[in-house]
Design a protein around this motif. Structure first.
Motif: not given
Length: 65
Positions: A38-41, A55-63
């Motif tokens: 559940e790393e992204f929606r 949500s995927f793009d935000e997760w990727l940017e947060s790395l």
């Protein structure tokens, strides 16, 4: 409706798990593990899993890469 509005309606708002695997250069199994964590929606449509692009793009940017 102008061209810009039509284009935005046609742009996909989700990724498939296979697309995520390709973008991250990882295997399908690893991509499914990320979905399971559940790393992204996600959205399930029958058996299909679609990942929210936002949500995927935000997760990727947060790395910290």
């Amino acid at each position: 409706m102008d061209k810009k509005e039509k284009k935005s309606l046609l742009e996909p708002r989700t990724y498939t798990v296979e697309q995520i695997a390709a973008m991250l250069n990882i295997g399908r199994t690893t991509a499914y593990q990320l979905v399971k964590q559940e790393e992204f929606r996600i959205v399930r449509i029958g058996n299909a899993i679609r990942v929210s692009k936002k949500s995927f793009d935000e997760w990727l940017e947060s790395l910290e890469l």
